[in-house]
Design a protein around this motif. Sequence first.
Motif, PDB file in Angstrom:
ATOM      1  N   UNK A   1     -27.552   9.923  -6.371  1.00 16.06           N
ATOM      2  CA  UNK A   1     -26.795   8.836  -7.148  1.00 16.06           C
ATOM      3  C   UNK A   1     -25.362   8.264  -6.587  1.00 16.06           C
ATOM      4  N   UNK A   2     -25.150   8.577  -5.195  1.00 11.11           N
ATOM      5  CA  UNK A   2     -23.939   8.664  -4.657  1.00 11.11           C
ATOM      6  C   UNK A   2     -24.285   7.605  -3.203  1.00 11.11           C
ATOM      7  N   UNK A   3     -23.553   6.508  -3.271  1.00 12.00           N
ATOM      8  CA  UNK A   3     -23.579   5.508  -2.176  1.00 12.00           C
ATOM      9  C   UNK A   3     -22.702   6.132  -1.235  1.00 12.00           C
ATOM     10  N   UNK A   4     -23.031   6.134   0.177  1.00 13.83           N
ATOM     11  CA  UNK A   4     -22.583   6.936   1.215  1.00 13.83           C
ATOM     12  C   UNK A   4     -21.099   6.623   1.414  1.00 13.83           C
ATOM     13  N   UNK A   5     -20.264   7.745   1.403  1.00 11.35           N
ATOM     14  CA  UNK A   5     -18.850   7.391   1.527  1.00 11.35           C
ATOM     15  C   UNK A   5     -18.509   6.673   2.800  1.00 11.35           C
ATOM     16  N   UNK A   6     -19.108   6.679   3.917  1.00 12.08           N
ATOM     17  CA  UNK A   6     -18.537   6.003   5.030  1.00 12.08           C
ATOM     18  C   UNK A   6     -18.961   4.227   4.593  1.00 12.08           C
TER      19      UNK A   6
ATOM     20  N   UNK B   1     -24.411   0.306  -8.284  1.00  9.90           N
ATOM     21  CA  UNK B   1     -25.238   0.743  -7.017  1.00  9.90           C
ATOM     22  C   UNK B   1     -26.353   1.807  -7.806  1.00  9.90           C
ATOM     23  N   UNK B   2     -27.455   1.377  -7.603  1.00 11.67           N
ATOM     24  CA  UNK B   2     -28.429   2.448  -7.905  1.00 11.67           C
ATOM     25  C   UNK B   2     -29.159   3.139  -7.012  1.00 11.67           C
ATOM     26  N   UNK B   3     -29.554   4.201  -6.884  1.00 12.88           N
ATOM     27  CA  UNK B   3     -30.331   4.869  -5.908  1.00 12.88           C
ATOM     28  C   UNK B   3     -31.424   5.692  -6.718  1.00 12.88           C
ATOM     29  N   UNK B   4     -31.491   7.082  -7.116  1.00 13.16           N
ATOM     30  CA  UNK B   4     -32.341   7.575  -7.866  1.00 13.16           C
ATOM     31  C   UNK B   4     -32.813   7.265  -9.247  1.00 13.16           C
ATOM     32  N   UNK B   5     -31.630   6.486  -9.776  1.00 15.03           N
ATOM     33  CA  UNK B   5     -32.038   6.404 -11.194  1.00 15.03           C
ATOM     34  C   UNK B   5     -32.269   4.884 -11.424  1.00 15.03           C
ATOM     35  N   UNK B   6     -32.414   4.203 -12.530  1.00 17.38           N
ATOM     36  CA  UNK B   6     -32.807   3.095 -12.838  1.00 17.38           C
ATOM     37  C   UNK B   6     -31.963   2.244 -13.849  1.00 17.38           C
ATOM     38  N   UNK B   7     -31.503   0.848 -13.292  1.00 21.21           N
ATOM     39  CA  UNK B   7     -31.041   0.113 -14.324  1.00 21.21           C
ATOM     40  C   UNK B   7     -31.774  -0.191 -15.357  1.00 21.21           C
ATOM     41  N   UNK B   8     -33.077   0.066 -15.645  1.00 23.49           N
ATOM     42  CA  UNK B   8     -33.598  -0.604 -16.688  1.00 23.49           C
ATOM     43  C   UNK B   8     -33.477   0.472 -17.980  1.00 23.49           C
ATOM     44  N   UNK B   9     -32.806   1.746 -17.614  1.00 17.53           N
ATOM     45  CA  UNK B   9     -32.585   2.853 -18.609  1.00 17.53           C
ATOM     46  C   UNK B   9     -31.255   2.861 -19.039  1.00 17.53           C
TER      47      UNK B   9
ATOM     48  N   UNK C   1     -29.998  -2.533  -6.185  1.00 18.51           N
ATOM     49  CA  UNK C   1     -30.997  -1.675  -6.209  1.00 18.51           C
ATOM     50  C   UNK C   1     -31.985  -2.250  -5.391  1.00 18.51           C
ATOM     51  N   UNK C   2     -32.531  -1.256  -4.203  1.00 19.72           N
ATOM     52  CA  UNK C   2     -33.613  -1.788  -3.402  1.00 19.72           C
ATOM     53  C   UNK C   2     -35.045  -1.332  -3.880  1.00 19.72           C
ATOM     54  N   UNK C   3     -35.049  -0.627  -4.987  1.00 25.57           N
ATOM     55  CA  UNK C   3     -36.367  -0.556  -5.562  1.00 25.57           C
ATOM     56  C   UNK C   3     -37.523  -0.321  -4.662  1.00 25.57           C
ATOM     57  N   UNK C   4     -37.395   0.524  -3.692  1.00 23.57           N
ATOM     58  CA  UNK C   4     -38.372   1.265  -2.892  1.00 23.57           C
ATOM     59  C   UNK C   4     -39.453   1.772  -3.693  1.00 23.57           C
ATOM     60  N   UNK C   5     -40.527   1.968  -2.940  1.00 21.72           N
ATOM     61  CA  UNK C   5     -41.719   2.736  -3.560  1.00 21.72           C
ATOM     62  C   UNK C   5     -41.377   4.027  -3.892  1.00 21.72           C
TER      63      UNK C   5
ATOM     64  N   UNK D   1     -30.048   4.325  -1.011  1.00 22.87           N
ATOM     65  CA  UNK D   1     -28.711   4.029  -0.945  1.00 22.87           C
ATOM     66  C   UNK D   1     -28.105   3.889   0.480  1.00 22.87           C
ATOM     67  N   UNK D   2     -28.567   4.341   1.415  1.00 27.07           N
ATOM     68  CA  UNK D   2     -28.091   3.947   2.906  1.00 27.07           C
ATOM     69  C   UNK D   2     -28.098   2.815   3.330  1.00 27.07           C
ATOM     70  N   UNK D   3     -29.472   2.037   2.769  1.00 27.91           N
ATOM     71  CA  UNK D   3     -29.966   0.827   3.385  1.00 27.91           C
ATOM     72  C   UNK D   3     -29.058  -0.173   2.382  1.00 27.91           C
ATOM     73  N   UNK D   4     -28.497   0.290   1.633  1.00 25.56           N
ATOM     74  CA  UNK D   4     -27.477  -0.829   0.738  1.00 25.56           C
ATOM     75  C   UNK D   4     -26.161  -0.936   1.559  1.00 25.56           C
ATOM     76  N   UNK D   5     -26.075  -2.116   2.365  1.00 25.52           N
ATOM     77  CA  UNK D   5     -24.802  -2.308   3.207  1.00 25.52           C
ATOM     78  C   UNK D   5     -23.816  -2.496   2.529  1.00 25.52           C
ATOM     79  N   UNK D   6     -22.484  -2.102   3.115  1.00 26.45           N
ATOM     80  CA  UNK D   6     -21.052  -2.679   2.712  1.00 26.45           C
ATOM     81  C   UNK D   6     -21.048  -4.295   2.761  1.00 26.45           C
ATOM     82  N   UNK D   7     -21.822  -4.748   3.564  1.00 29.56           N
ATOM     83  CA  UNK D   7     -21.629  -6.378   3.590  1.00 29.56           C
ATOM     84  C   UNK D   7     -22.334  -6.766   2.406  1.00 29.56           C
ATOM     85  N   UNK D   8     -23.682  -6.449   1.858  1.00 25.13           N
ATOM     86  CA  UNK D   8     -24.327  -6.642   0.793  1.00 25.13           C
ATOM     87  C   UNK D   8     -23.469  -6.511  -0.451  1.00 25.13           C
TER      88      UNK D   8
END
Length: 351
Positions: A197-202, A283-291, A303-307, A324-331
């Motif tokens: 659930x943690x966006x990368x520190x870098x 920022x959501x990774x393993x959890x869901x904003x629906x809940x 949230x990238x909503x990957x498969x 999480x890693x594919x959610x960029x700082x620019x986005x």
Amino acid sequence: MSRSRKILVVGPSWVGDMVMAQSLFALLQRGGPNAPATTIDVLAPAWSLPILARMPEVRRGIVMPIGHGEFGLKVRWKLGRELAAEGYDQAIVLPNSLKSALVPFFAGIPLRTGFVGELRYGLLNDARRLDEAALPMTVQRFVALGRPAGSPLPEPFPLPRLTADAANQAGLRERLGLATDRPAVVFMPGAEYGPAKQWPLPHFAALGRELVARGYQVWVSGSAKDKPAAAAICADNPGVIDLAGRTELGDAVDLLALAEAAVTNDSGLMHVAAALDVPLVAIYGSSSPEHTPPLAQKVAIRSLRLDCSPCFQRTCPLGHTRCLTDITPQSVLAALEGLGAGARRIAVPEA
């Protein structure tokens, strides 16, 4: 005139859940033109008292003198007998555990409401079956317990709204040496549940550098457990201020209320920021904003909503944490700008 109605709420054990419970408290106080006034006390962990103190609906928080997960039958019986003198009309039990229903039972509260949970028949005499499909959100489940069984939820139901302590804010600015001439963006990099659930520190660090270059202050907030994460974000990043472990929970609430915006994982402080109506990128990774979504209007969800997500795991079962890693700082910066924050170039005063 009918007398005030007194309700004891057995509160949850997590920061975010306690914030969301304010929707229930506000609903209970809303009543109607002929409804009696409602007094609400909350039986809760000691850490939550600063949160409850910033909820105008709550008369007082009562400390549960037992740690999370402890049974403590004798202690619960003693507390229940002490609370019997309060003459509560109803108890609403938010946790689903058997032990959480014991104190209202021992207090002899005549109406004891909650979901069936761990076979709590007898302990609860208003025990309800939870329809998870009809009530997918945690806050909906809390609000439903404030309504008669089978009643529809009010539309809209009240959102949590915490009240900051202005005097404490001024003292914190002075004690922590926080500037008053530049807006602040708060980072909340912690997530008690786990690294999935943690966006990368870098990524946090890169976003911090860009915001500082634009003239913003960046405050990294969290508990002592978040100090390693905060230190990593602040390393070689002048202008990013490490507040982790330097404030109590009530202080964190009051500092968040001063911010122009916040960037956060799905965490307890995310719900605090939402309840303060601070513009928020969540920022959501393993959890869901629906809940457990942040309950506010000024929110951008990333949230990238990957498969493979949400998987609800503490660590990525596939080992890559791409959600999480594919959610960029620019986005995330673009999301801040969409909320009206982070876009300005602010002249930094010369030292």
